[in-house]
Every structure is written in structure tokens, then in C-alpha cells.
Design a protein around this motif. Structure first.
Motif, PDB file in Angstrom:
ATOM      1  N   ALA A  14      29.715  27.386 -49.338  1.00 19.34           N
ATOM      2  CA  ALA A  14      30.149  28.778 -49.279  1.00 19.34           C
ATOM      3  C   ALA A  14      31.412  28.895 -50.128  1.00 19.34           C
ATOM      4  CB  ALA A  14      30.430  29.192 -47.845  1.00 19.34           C
ATOM      5  N   LEU A  15      31.344  29.704 -51.165  1.00 16.95           N
ATOM      6  CA  LEU A  15      32.504  29.908 -52.031  1.00 16.95           C
ATOM      7  C   LEU A  15      33.492  30.842 -51.346  1.00 16.95           C
ATOM      8  CD1 LEU A  15      30.624  30.369 -55.422  1.00 16.95           C
ATOM      9  CD2 LEU A  15      31.554  28.264 -54.428  1.00 16.95           C
ATOM     10  N   SER A  16      34.727  30.843 -51.795  1.00 19.22           N
ATOM     11  CA  SER A  16      35.742  31.700 -51.186  1.00 19.22           C
ATOM     12  C   SER A  16      35.386  33.178 -51.310  1.00 19.22           C
ATOM     13  CB  SER A  16      37.115  31.413 -51.781  1.00 19.22           C
ATOM     14  OG  SER A  16      37.104  31.568 -53.176  1.00 19.22           O
ATOM     15  N   SER A  17      34.521  33.522 -52.260  1.00 15.92           N
ATOM     16  CA  SER A  17      34.053  34.899 -52.427  1.00 15.92           C
ATOM     17  C   SER A  17      33.038  35.297 -51.356  1.00 15.92           C
ATOM     18  CB  SER A  17      33.395  35.060 -53.800  1.00 15.92           C
ATOM     19  OG  SER A  17      32.213  34.260 -53.871  1.00 15.92           O
ATOM     20  N   GLY A  18      32.518  34.302 -50.618  1.00 12.62           N
ATOM     21  CA  GLY A  18      31.493  34.552 -49.614  1.00 12.62           C
ATOM     22  C   GLY A  18      30.093  34.196 -50.088  1.00 12.62           C
ATOM     23  N   ARG A  19      29.922  33.994 -51.393  1.00 15.79           N
ATOM     24  CA  ARG A  19      28.605  33.636 -51.941  1.00 15.79           C
ATOM     25  C   ARG A  19      28.232  32.229 -51.476  1.00 15.79           C
ATOM     26  NH1 ARG A  19      26.104  35.497 -56.789  1.00 15.79           N
ATOM     27  NH2 ARG A  19      28.097  36.341 -57.485  1.00 15.79           N
ATOM     28  N   ALA A  54      34.934  24.301 -71.129  1.00 14.28           N
ATOM     29  CA  ALA A  54      34.006  25.360 -70.727  1.00 14.28           C
ATOM     30  C   ALA A  54      32.566  24.867 -70.825  1.00 14.28           C
ATOM     31  CB  ALA A  54      34.208  26.607 -71.588  1.00 14.28           C
ATOM     32  N   LYS A  55      32.259  24.093 -71.870  1.00 14.60           N
ATOM     33  CA  LYS A  55      30.912  23.531 -72.000  1.00 14.60           C
ATOM     34  C   LYS A  55      30.589  22.616 -70.832  1.00 14.60           C
ATOM     35  CE  LYS A  55      30.248  23.476 -76.987  1.00 14.60           C
ATOM     36  NZ  LYS A  55      30.002  22.638 -78.159  1.00 14.60           N
ATOM     37  N   ALA A  56      31.566  21.810 -70.446  1.00 19.86           N
ATOM     38  CA  ALA A  56      31.345  20.886 -69.331  1.00 19.86           C
ATOM     39  C   ALA A  56      31.141  21.650 -68.030  1.00 19.86           C
ATOM     40  CB  ALA A  56      32.531  19.922 -69.205  1.00 19.86           C
ATOM     41  N   ARG A  57      31.946  22.688 -67.798  1.00 20.20           N
ATOM     42  CA  ARG A  57      31.801  23.492 -66.583  1.00 20.20           C
ATOM     43  C   ARG A  57      30.404  24.121 -66.531  1.00 20.20           C
ATOM     44  NH1 ARG A  57      35.294  28.877 -65.646  1.00 20.20           N
ATOM     45  NH2 ARG A  57      33.922  29.510 -67.339  1.00 20.20           N
ATOM     46  N   GLU A  92      34.626  31.831 -59.210  1.00 22.06           N
ATOM     47  CA  GLU A  92      33.441  31.213 -58.602  1.00 22.06           C
ATOM     48  C   GLU A  92      32.947  30.043 -59.444  1.00 22.06           C
ATOM     49  OE1 GLU A  92      31.046  34.631 -56.188  1.00 22.06           O
ATOM     50  OE2 GLU A  92      31.083  34.846 -58.369  1.00 22.06           O
ATOM     51  N   LYS A  93      32.941  30.212 -60.758  1.00 25.03           N
ATOM     52  CA  LYS A  93      32.494  29.120 -61.647  1.00 25.03           C
ATOM     53  C   LYS A  93      33.364  27.883 -61.471  1.00 25.03           C
ATOM     54  CE  LYS A  93      30.664  32.131 -65.267  1.00 25.03           C
ATOM     55  NZ  LYS A  93      30.860  32.613 -66.635  1.00 25.03           N
ATOM     56  N   ASN A  94      34.678  28.085 -61.435  1.00 28.54           N
ATOM     57  CA  ASN A  94      35.591  26.948 -61.276  1.00 28.54           C
ATOM     58  C   ASN A  94      35.409  26.270 -59.929  1.00 28.54           C
ATOM     59  OD1 ASN A  94      36.771  27.287 -63.825  1.00 28.54           O
ATOM     60  ND2 ASN A  94      38.299  28.710 -63.034  1.00 28.54           N
ATOM     61  N   GLU A  95      35.372  27.059 -58.872  1.00 25.90           N
ATOM     62  CA  GLU A  95      35.205  26.519 -57.522  1.00 25.90           C
ATOM     63  C   GLU A  95      33.870  25.809 -57.370  1.00 25.90           C
ATOM     64  OE1 GLU A  95      35.310  28.136 -52.891  1.00 25.90           O
ATOM     65  OE2 GLU A  95      35.630  29.558 -54.536  1.00 25.90           O
ATOM     66  N   LEU A  96      32.812  26.408 -57.918  1.00 27.66           N
ATOM     67  CA  LEU A  96      31.475  25.846 -57.779  1.00 27.66           C
ATOM     68  C   LEU A  96      31.308  24.567 -58.592  1.00 27.66           C
ATOM     69  CD1 LEU A  96      28.676  26.034 -56.595  1.00 27.66           C
ATOM     70  CD2 LEU A  96      28.097  27.720 -58.362  1.00 27.66           C
ATOM     71  N   SER A  97      31.875  24.503 -59.783  1.00 28.51           N
ATOM     72  CA  SER A  97      31.724  23.285 -60.585  1.00 28.51           C
ATOM     73  C   SER A  97      32.375  22.089 -59.886  1.00 28.51           C
ATOM     74  CB  SER A  97      32.279  23.465 -62.004  1.00 28.51           C
ATOM     75  OG  SER A  97      33.674  23.640 -61.992  1.00 28.51           O
ATOM     76  N   ILE A  98      33.489  22.322 -59.208  1.00 27.51           N
ATOM     77  CA  ILE A  98      34.133  21.245 -58.443  1.00 27.51           C
ATOM     78  C   ILE A  98      33.273  20.863 -57.242  1.00 27.51           C
ATOM     79  CG2 ILE A  98      36.140  20.687 -56.999  1.00 27.51           C
ATOM     80  CD1 ILE A  98      37.770  22.491 -58.991  1.00 27.51           C
ATOM     81  N   ALA A  99      32.733  21.862 -56.550  1.00 27.59           N
ATOM     82  CA  ALA A  99      31.868  21.589 -55.393  1.00 27.59           C
ATOM     83  C   ALA A  99      30.626  20.803 -55.805  1.00 27.59           C
ATOM     84  CB  ALA A  99      31.475  22.901 -54.717  1.00 27.59           C
ATOM     85  N   ILE A 100      30.067  21.129 -56.954  1.00 26.44           N
ATOM     86  CA  ILE A 100      28.883  20.415 -57.458  1.00 26.44           C
ATOM     87  C   ILE A 100      29.232  18.952 -57.717  1.00 26.44           C
ATOM     88  CG2 ILE A 100      27.334  20.188 -59.455  1.00 26.44           C
ATOM     89  CD1 ILE A 100      27.408  23.333 -59.571  1.00 26.44           C
ATOM     90  N   GLN A 101      30.363  18.724 -58.362  1.00 18.93           N
ATOM     91  CA  GLN A 101      30.779  17.338 -58.636  1.00 18.93           C
ATOM     92  C   GLN A 101      31.018  16.570 -57.338  1.00 18.93           C
ATOM     93  OE1 GLN A 101      33.698  17.041 -61.976  1.00 18.93           O
ATOM     94  NE2 GLN A 101      33.280  19.233 -62.149  1.00 18.93           N
ATOM     95  N   ASP A 102      31.684  17.197 -56.368  1.00 20.10           N
ATOM     96  CA  ASP A 102      31.914  16.555 -55.084  1.00 20.10           C
ATOM     97  C   ASP A 102      30.599  16.231 -54.382  1.00 20.10           C
ATOM     98  OD1 ASP A 102      34.655  16.715 -55.482  1.00 20.10           O
ATOM     99  OD2 ASP A 102      34.920  18.465 -54.179  1.00 20.10           O
TER     100      ASP A 102
END
Length: 108
Positions: A14-19, A54-57, A92-102
Motif C-alpha cells: 500500500a503506497l502512501s497515496s492509498g494505491r 530514471a531508466k532504472a526506476r 508513487e514511482k519512487n516509493e514503489l520502485s523501492i518497495a519492488i526492490q525490497d
């Protein structure tokens, strides 16, 4: 009125945006690809610049999302379509890319 929190499955975040986003377990090759995109430049033994962040994200997002709270979720072969990524804001992109890596590290 209190909102009940949705119980997330182990492959959801769950992202901080609620998504809520469903995460994909990536192959070692896909993880290596994403990690190898960022380039650090060195001069005289010191880091002087970083490129391709940005490409990596985007690569992490394309390979690490399996579904979630999106309008008309679509895949383009084995990766997430542009139309899905365009629904995410930068936070959301920044938060999600970190969550995906984790999420990929959970089995290590």
C-alpha cells in the motif's frame, strides 16, 4: 467514521497515496538488468556523477508490478505497459520502485 485497513497479501504494497499494488517476483536476470542500468562516473577515484536513474526506476516498475489499483491494467508482453506507469505520480514511482526492490530481497 473510521476506515478499516485492507489486509494486504504478502505480494502487495500500500503506497502512501492509498494505491495498492501487486508485486511481481522477478527473475535474477531481470533484477541484474535493473541494477546495471544506473551508471556512476568516477574521476580520480571519486564519484562525479550518476546517470540513468530514471531508466532504472522505470525498469524496476515495468518488471516489478503485477497488478493493483489501476485503470485498465495492461501488460506489454512480460512487462507493464506505459499506460499503467503513466497513472503513477513521481512520489508513487519512487516509493514503489523501492518497495519492488525490497520485495525481491525477501528470499535472500
Amino acid at each position: 467514521m473510521s476506515k478499516e485497513k485492507k489486509t494486504l497479501k504478502s505480494d502487495e504494497v500500500a503506497l502512501s497515496s492509498g494505491r495498492v499494488v501487486k508485486l511481481n517476483e522477478m527473475s535474477i536476470d531481470d533484477m541484474d538488468y535493473c541494477q546495471d542500468l544506473t551508471v556512476v562516473r568516477f574521476e580520480n577515484g571519486e564519484a562525479t556523477g550518476v546517470s540513468n536513474m530514471a531508466k532504472a526506476r522505470t525498469a524496476w516498475l515495468r518488471r516489478g508490478i503485477k497488478g493493483g489499483d489501476f485503470n485498465s491494467f495492461k501488460m506489454n508482453g512480460d512487462i507493464v505497459a506505459d499506460s499503467v506507469i503513466k497513472q503513477l505520480n513521481d512520489d508513487e514511482k519512487n516509493e514503489l520502485s523501492i518497495a519492488i526492490q525490497d520485495f525481491q530481497r525477501l528470499g535472500e
